[in-house]
Write a protein that holds these residues in place. Structure first.
Motif, PDB file in Angstrom:
ATOM      1  N   GLN A   1     -27.772  10.743  30.465  1.00  0.00           N
ATOM      2  CA  GLN A   1     -28.621   9.763  29.776  1.00  0.00           C
ATOM      3  C   GLN A   1     -29.333   8.849  30.780  1.00  0.00           C
ATOM      4  O   GLN A   1     -30.531   8.592  30.649  1.00  0.00           O
ATOM      5  CB  GLN A   1     -27.777   8.925  28.813  1.00  0.00           C
ATOM      6  N   GLU A   2     -28.605   8.379  31.780  1.00  0.00           N
ATOM      7  CA  GLU A   2     -29.210   7.503  32.778  1.00  0.00           C
ATOM      8  C   GLU A   2     -30.244   8.246  33.619  1.00  0.00           C
ATOM      9  O   GLU A   2     -31.249   7.662  34.038  1.00  0.00           O
ATOM     10  CB  GLU A   2     -28.125   6.892  33.657  1.00  0.00           C
ATOM     11  N   SER A   3     -30.021   9.525  33.845  1.00  0.00           N
ATOM     12  CA  SER A   3     -30.988  10.317  34.608  1.00  0.00           C
ATOM     13  C   SER A   3     -32.290  10.484  33.833  1.00  0.00           C
ATOM     14  O   SER A   3     -33.380  10.355  34.400  1.00  0.00           O
ATOM     15  CB  SER A   3     -30.391  11.687  34.954  1.00  0.00           C
ATOM     16  N   PHE A   4     -32.174  10.753  32.527  1.00  0.00           N
ATOM     17  CA  PHE A   4     -33.396  10.834  31.718  1.00  0.00           C
ATOM     18  C   PHE A   4     -34.100   9.483  31.633  1.00  0.00           C
ATOM     19  O   PHE A   4     -35.333   9.420  31.635  1.00  0.00           O
ATOM     20  CB  PHE A   4     -33.094  11.379  30.322  1.00  0.00           C
ATOM     21  N   ALA A   5     -33.345   8.393  31.585  1.00  0.00           N
ATOM     22  CA  ALA A   5     -33.958   7.060  31.578  1.00  0.00           C
ATOM     23  C   ALA A   5     -34.688   6.813  32.903  1.00  0.00           C
ATOM     24  O   ALA A   5     -35.776   6.233  32.924  1.00  0.00           O
ATOM     25  CB  ALA A   5     -32.902   5.989  31.331  1.00  0.00           C
ATOM     26  N   PHE A   6     -34.100   7.275  34.006  1.00  0.00           N
ATOM     27  CA  PHE A   6     -34.740   7.147  35.315  1.00  0.00           C
ATOM     28  C   PHE A   6     -36.081   7.882  35.323  1.00  0.00           C
ATOM     29  O   PHE A   6     -37.095   7.354  35.786  1.00  0.00           O
ATOM     30  CB  PHE A   6     -33.810   7.703  36.388  1.00  0.00           C
TER      31      PHE A   6
ATOM     32  N   LEU B   1     -33.699  11.646  25.418  1.00  0.00           N
ATOM     33  CA  LEU B   1     -32.934  10.418  25.178  1.00  0.00           C
ATOM     34  C   LEU B   1     -32.695  10.208  23.689  1.00  0.00           C
ATOM     35  O   LEU B   1     -31.611   9.755  23.285  1.00  0.00           O
ATOM     36  CB  LEU B   1     -33.648   9.217  25.795  1.00  0.00           C
ATOM     37  N   GLU B   2     -33.672  10.555  22.883  1.00  0.00           N
ATOM     38  CA  GLU B   2     -33.500  10.460  21.423  1.00  0.00           C
ATOM     39  C   GLU B   2     -32.416  11.434  20.954  1.00  0.00           C
ATOM     40  O   GLU B   2     -31.564  11.089  20.143  1.00  0.00           O
ATOM     41  CB  GLU B   2     -34.829  10.732  20.718  1.00  0.00           C
ATOM     42  N   VAL B   3     -32.439  12.645  21.471  1.00  0.00           N
ATOM     43  CA  VAL B   3     -31.428  13.652  21.101  1.00  0.00           C
ATOM     44  C   VAL B   3     -30.031  13.181  21.511  1.00  0.00           C
ATOM     45  O   VAL B   3     -29.060  13.346  20.769  1.00  0.00           O
ATOM     46  CB  VAL B   3     -31.746  15.010  21.776  1.00  0.00           C
ATOM     47  N   LEU B   4     -29.930  12.589  22.691  1.00  0.00           N
ATOM     48  CA  LEU B   4     -28.625  12.228  23.253  1.00  0.00           C
ATOM     49  C   LEU B   4     -28.124  10.842  22.864  1.00  0.00           C
ATOM     50  O   LEU B   4     -26.982  10.497  23.177  1.00  0.00           O
ATOM     51  CB  LEU B   4     -28.693  12.312  24.784  1.00  0.00           C
ATOM     52  N   LYS B   5     -28.915  10.057  22.163  1.00  0.00           N
ATOM     53  CA  LYS B   5     -28.543   8.660  21.932  1.00  0.00           C
ATOM     54  C   LYS B   5     -27.240   8.504  21.151  1.00  0.00           C
ATOM     55  O   LYS B   5     -26.502   7.556  21.386  1.00  0.00           O
ATOM     56  CB  LYS B   5     -29.671   7.892  21.254  1.00  0.00           C
ATOM     57  N   ASP B   6     -26.937   9.388  20.246  1.00  0.00           N
ATOM     58  CA  ASP B   6     -25.711   9.276  19.447  1.00  0.00           C
ATOM     59  C   ASP B   6     -24.638  10.283  19.864  1.00  0.00           C
ATOM     60  O   ASP B   6     -23.662  10.473  19.139  1.00  0.00           O
ATOM     61  CB  ASP B   6     -26.040   9.461  17.960  1.00  0.00           C
ATOM     62  N   TRP B   7     -24.821  10.925  20.999  1.00  0.00           N
ATOM     63  CA  TRP B   7     -23.828  11.902  21.449  1.00  0.00           C
ATOM     64  C   TRP B   7     -22.548  11.203  21.862  1.00  0.00           C
ATOM     65  O   TRP B   7     -22.558  10.073  22.350  1.00  0.00           O
ATOM     66  CB  TRP B   7     -24.374  12.713  22.614  1.00  0.00           C
ATOM     67  N   THR B   8     -21.470  11.916  21.658  1.00  0.00           N
ATOM     68  CA  THR B   8     -20.147  11.448  22.071  1.00  0.00           C
ATOM     69  C   THR B   8     -19.458  12.608  22.775  1.00  0.00           C
ATOM     70  O   THR B   8     -19.876  13.777  22.629  1.00  0.00           O
ATOM     71  CB  THR B   8     -19.309  11.051  20.847  1.00  0.00           C
ATOM     72  N   PRO B   9     -18.384  12.333  23.502  1.00  0.00           N
ATOM     73  CA  PRO B   9     -17.638  13.433  24.121  1.00  0.00           C
ATOM     74  C   PRO B   9     -17.135  14.448  23.090  1.00  0.00           C
ATOM     75  O   PRO B   9     -17.044  15.639  23.382  1.00  0.00           O
ATOM     76  CB  PRO B   9     -16.474  12.720  24.823  1.00  0.00           C
ATOM     77  N   GLU B  10     -16.871  13.994  21.896  1.00  0.00           N
ATOM     78  CA  GLU B  10     -16.405  14.914  20.849  1.00  0.00           C
ATOM     79  C   GLU B  10     -17.462  15.964  20.498  1.00  0.00           C
ATOM     80  O   GLU B  10     -17.129  17.082  20.119  1.00  0.00           O
ATOM     81  CB  GLU B  10     -15.994  14.129  19.586  1.00  0.00           C
ATOM     82  N   LYS B  11     -18.725  15.614  20.621  1.00  0.00           N
ATOM     83  CA  LYS B  11     -19.800  16.571  20.344  1.00  0.00           C
ATOM     84  C   LYS B  11     -19.925  17.611  21.451  1.00  0.00           C
ATOM     85  O   LYS B  11     -20.694  18.551  21.334  1.00  0.00           O
ATOM     86  CB  LYS B  11     -21.133  15.850  20.170  1.00  0.00           C
ATOM     87  N   MET B  12     -19.156  17.430  22.517  1.00  0.00           N
ATOM     88  CA  MET B  12     -19.208  18.372  23.645  1.00  0.00           C
ATOM     89  C   MET B  12     -18.079  19.398  23.552  1.00  0.00           C
ATOM     90  O   MET B  12     -17.896  20.194  24.466  1.00  0.00           O
ATOM     91  CB  MET B  12     -19.125  17.592  24.950  1.00  0.00           C
ATOM     92  N   GLU B  13     -17.337  19.379  22.460  1.00  0.00           N
ATOM     93  CA  GLU B  13     -16.252  20.348  22.248  1.00  0.00           C
ATOM     94  C   GLU B  13     -16.819  21.591  21.564  1.00  0.00           C
ATOM     95  O   GLU B  13     -17.542  21.482  20.566  1.00  0.00           O
ATOM     96  CB  GLU B  13     -15.160  19.746  21.350  1.00  0.00           C
ATOM     97  N   TYR B  14     -16.469  22.730  22.092  1.00  0.00           N
ATOM     98  CA  TYR B  14     -16.929  23.991  21.513  1.00  0.00           C
ATOM     99  C   TYR B  14     -15.728  24.841  21.151  1.00  0.00           C
ATOM    100  O   TYR B  14     -14.743  24.877  21.886  1.00  0.00           O
ATOM    101  CB  TYR B  14     -17.823  24.759  22.502  1.00  0.00           C
ATOM    102  N   GLU B  15     -15.811  25.522  20.016  1.00  0.00           N
ATOM    103  CA  GLU B  15     -14.707  26.394  19.618  1.00  0.00           C
ATOM    104  C   GLU B  15     -14.639  27.590  20.534  1.00  0.00           C
ATOM    105  O   GLU B  15     -15.666  28.126  20.953  1.00  0.00           O
ATOM    106  CB  GLU B  15     -14.897  26.828  18.169  1.00  0.00           C
ATOM    107  N   VAL B  16     -13.425  28.028  20.792  1.00  0.00           N
ATOM    108  CA  VAL B  16     -13.218  29.164  21.684  1.00  0.00           C
ATOM    109  C   VAL B  16     -13.237  30.450  20.906  1.00  0.00           C
ATOM    110  O   VAL B  16     -12.799  30.562  19.826  1.00  0.00           O
ATOM    111  CB  VAL B  16     -11.881  29.036  22.442  1.00  0.00           C
TER     112      VAL B  16
END
Length: 100
Positions: free
Chosen positions: A45-50, A85-100
């Motif tokens: 997120q900070e990289s896209f803001a940069f 940034l709009e796509v990622l604004k409400d992301w959480t670590p939980e949204k980074m979990e993928y089913e195996v």
């Protein structure tokens, strides 16, 4: 290269591998397992803001630095950064979990 320059300057404690294939094919962003998902998310997120806020000459945009130097597009990069940034604004670590 914006992301790589930003990472080098701000997150020196964080082992990062940014593999650039080319300006046309993208990159992989890999972190060690000692970096939390929340820290990784903030870094992106900070990289896209940069990128969104960047002013000046694009690094690597001169003829002697890049074979596609005429195709660098700061305006387009900024627009993409705003979109991401709009796509990622409400992301959480939980949204980074993928089913195996």
């Amino acid at each position: 290269m914006y992301l790589l320059s930003y990472i080098r300057g701000d997150f020196v404690y964080c082992p990062v591998l940014l593999v650039l294939f080319s300006c046309r094919t993208g990159f992989y962003f890999l972190l060690r397992d000692n970096v939390s998902r929340l820290d990784a998310l903030h870094l992106v997120q900070e990289s896209f803001a940069f990128i969104r806020d960047f002013e000046g000459e694009i690094p690597g945009s001169r003829r002697e630095e890049c074979g596609n130097y005429k195709e660098h597009d700061l305006k387009g990069a900024k627009e993409t950064a705003v979109d991401m940034l709009e796509v990622l604004k409400d992301w959480t670590p939980e949204k980074m979990e993928y089913e195996v």
